[in-house]
Design a protein around this motif. Sequence first.
Motif, PDB file in Angstrom:
ATOM      1  N   ALA A  32      -0.625   5.188  -3.200  1.00  0.00           N
ATOM      2  CA  ALA A  32      -1.252   4.741  -1.658  1.00  0.00           C
ATOM      3  C   ALA A  32      -0.194   4.482  -0.695  1.00  0.00           C
ATOM      4  CB  ALA A  32      -2.099   3.542  -2.081  1.00  0.00           C
ATOM      5  N   GLY A  33       0.856   3.651  -1.251  1.00  0.00           N
ATOM      6  CA  GLY A  33       1.934   3.483  -0.274  1.00  0.00           C
ATOM      7  C   GLY A  33       2.731   4.430   0.091  1.00  0.00           C
ATOM      8  N   SER A  34       3.118   5.625  -0.939  1.00  0.00           N
ATOM      9  CA  SER A  34       3.992   6.786  -0.622  1.00  0.00           C
ATOM     10  C   SER A  34       3.201   7.842   0.241  1.00  0.00           C
ATOM     11  CB  SER A  34       4.335   7.341  -1.932  1.00  0.00           C
ATOM     12  OG  SER A  34       4.926   8.623  -1.782  1.00  0.00           O
ATOM     13  N   HIS A  36       0.454   7.224   1.987  1.00  0.00           N
ATOM     14  CA  HIS A  36      -0.440   6.552   3.223  1.00  0.00           C
ATOM     15  C   HIS A  36      -2.022   6.787   2.810  1.00  0.00           C
ATOM     16  CE1 HIS A  36       3.202   5.342   4.996  1.00  0.00           C
ATOM     17  NE2 HIS A  36       3.631   6.724   5.092  1.00  0.00           N
ATOM     18  N   ALA A  37      -2.383   6.689   1.798  1.00  0.00           N
ATOM     19  CA  ALA A  37      -3.880   7.104   1.192  1.00  0.00           C
ATOM     20  C   ALA A  37      -4.964   6.078   1.329  1.00  0.00           C
ATOM     21  CB  ALA A  37      -3.711   7.543  -0.250  1.00  0.00           C
ATOM     22  N   SER A  38      -5.879   6.152   1.880  1.00  0.00           N
ATOM     23  CA  SER A  38      -7.014   5.267   1.936  1.00  0.00           C
ATOM     24  C   SER A  38      -7.624   5.044   0.452  1.00  0.00           C
ATOM     25  CB  SER A  38      -8.158   5.940   3.031  1.00  0.00           C
ATOM     26  OG  SER A  38      -8.828   7.187   2.475  1.00  0.00           O
ATOM     27  N   ASP A  41      -9.379   8.369  -0.686  1.00  0.00           N
ATOM     28  CA  ASP A  41      -8.438   9.241  -1.089  1.00  0.00           C
ATOM     29  C   ASP A  41      -8.016   8.900  -2.514  1.00  0.00           C
ATOM     30  OD1 ASP A  41      -8.044  10.547   1.362  1.00  0.00           O
ATOM     31  OD2 ASP A  41      -6.545   9.354   1.975  1.00  0.00           O
ATOM     32  N   GLY A  92       0.891  15.000   0.970  1.00  0.00           N
ATOM     33  CA  GLY A  92      -0.124  13.979   1.475  1.00  0.00           C
ATOM     34  C   GLY A  92      -1.389  13.927   0.441  1.00  0.00           C
ATOM     35  N   THR A 424      -8.955  -1.318   3.375  1.00  0.00           N
ATOM     36  CA  THR A 424      -7.694  -1.393   3.108  1.00  0.00           C
ATOM     37  C   THR A 424      -7.071  -2.410   1.989  1.00  0.00           C
ATOM     38  OG1 THR A 424      -7.119  -1.397   5.718  1.00  0.00           O
ATOM     39  CG2 THR A 424      -5.201  -2.075   4.362  1.00  0.00           C
ATOM     40  N   GLY A 429      -3.996  -2.179   0.104  1.00  0.00           N
ATOM     41  CA  GLY A 429      -3.207  -2.636   0.984  1.00  0.00           C
ATOM     42  C   GLY A 429      -2.957  -4.024   1.534  1.00  0.00           C
ATOM     43  N   ALA A 432      -0.357  -5.709   3.826  1.00  0.00           N
ATOM     44  CA  ALA A 432      -0.325  -5.401   5.510  1.00  0.00           C
ATOM     45  C   ALA A 432      -1.477  -6.595   5.820  1.00  0.00           C
ATOM     46  CB  ALA A 432      -1.079  -3.878   5.776  1.00  0.00           C
TER      47      ALA A 432
END
Length: 499
Positions: A32-34, A36-38, A41, A92, A424, A429, A432
């Motif tokens: 997810a961090g690498s 930018h996956a939701s 995803d 991605g 998130t 996430g 954040a």
Amino acid sequence: MRTWGPLTAVCLGTFMLLLDVTIVVVALPDMAGSLHASLGDLQWVVDGYALALAALLLGAGAAADLLGRRRVHVVGVVVFAVASLLCGLAPGPGTLVAARAVQGVGAAAMLATTLPLLGSVYQGRQRSVALGVWGAVSGGAAAVGPVLGGLLAEGPGWRWIFFVNLPVSVAAVWLTLRAVPESKGPRGMRVDWLGTLAFAGFAGGTTYGVVRAGEDGWAAAAPLVSFGLAALALLLFVVVEHRVTHPLLDPSLMRRPAFVGVMAGALAFNGVAFGVLAYTSIWMQTLLGMSPVHGGLALLPLTGAAVVVAVLGGKLLHGVPARLTVGGGLLLVGAGSFGQAVLGAGSTWTALVPGLVLVGVGTGLVSPALAGAALAAVPAERAGMAGGAVNTFRQLGYALGVAVCGTVLTSRLGETLPHEAAHTLAGGGAAALRDTFGEQALRSAFASGLNTAYAVLGATGVAAAVLVFVLVRPDRTARIAVTKSSPVTLMEEETASRG
């Protein structure tokens, strides 16, 4: 080479394909961090593989009977290897999800041909030994997956979860071509391609609808349309199976209560036992601050108990009807899920241990018994179909379990957090959101969401156990109980049914 070569070749492929079911679980936060996956995803990273495997398993077995089992197996390994490379290079989340689905296509070809290949090489006592080793490798893959995934994610990085498949695939192809003879099914077989496509549409549409319901709500257009298309695909599948000469799943089997009960148990089992693990891993790493390795080791109470019980069960439960082991095991899995619904804002991973152990014990009882229960519910000439159906329903149940848990988790989080923040947080996430909502609020919200997911799984497990007890009659399962030799019985009946 003549004795161990075929077994080694098949076990290498089996280990890889089953390892990739669970190895990604502890690496999801890093992905997810690498990338930018939701959250969606991440769900499809898991479900893309399981769905392709479930949707194509029966069709791949029929194609292998027609085209050659060794040939289809080798093609499956090659497809799996290429897809693994694409997974490791994915720039991605979209590319990763697509490559995972292709991995599942290769895995379906590999898994569908595993038992027939072993049955064509080994006979008598050698077959018993070979299938015993194969069963141990299968169980070991599930146990090793989270730990190996954690080691790779924390070491060289999550992409090496997929790169390690490449040298193993090369060895598997070389050994298969050198040591495994070709074999085919009886002449006159046909592949039910339309049935395969219809079943894939049903499985994919249902899972997509559940995932979108978590994002948009159950009454939104996208999930409703998806469920509608899935229903049409299921109707088409039923019509096709009634009309084709060689159906993927003989409709007459669904009129057998025992078979329906076993399939219901198989569908519920993988989802209840493993569907929430991805979100448990996200909670451990992003809110408790655990490393990927520590997160993988924290799941050992489940996987370790499952392996131990499966091994001991073969010796201690000889003669016990599979109805009791499957139904009783599902009760334990359900109870273990309820036992994990005890989290609070200050909880650590140790709060899950009693429940994880119960789930592991139940898994060790159910997993080796399902095939025997399916065989006992059908005529001998449908043994191969029953064995394939069990694996199909298990993988479909896993895909649905991941989707349902994600939807339940985000719905619960949305009661205390804004919609976007809830997704998130569920997607890994938390970092954040800490400045906005605070550590205590985030931990409390995630714990509440997990508790709800565990409770839903617990109720599902208990309901499935009741169905098994009610529908699977004692006289139907008495002839194939949980023993170490039940995979042998499966292989003997499957070989006889396919010639």
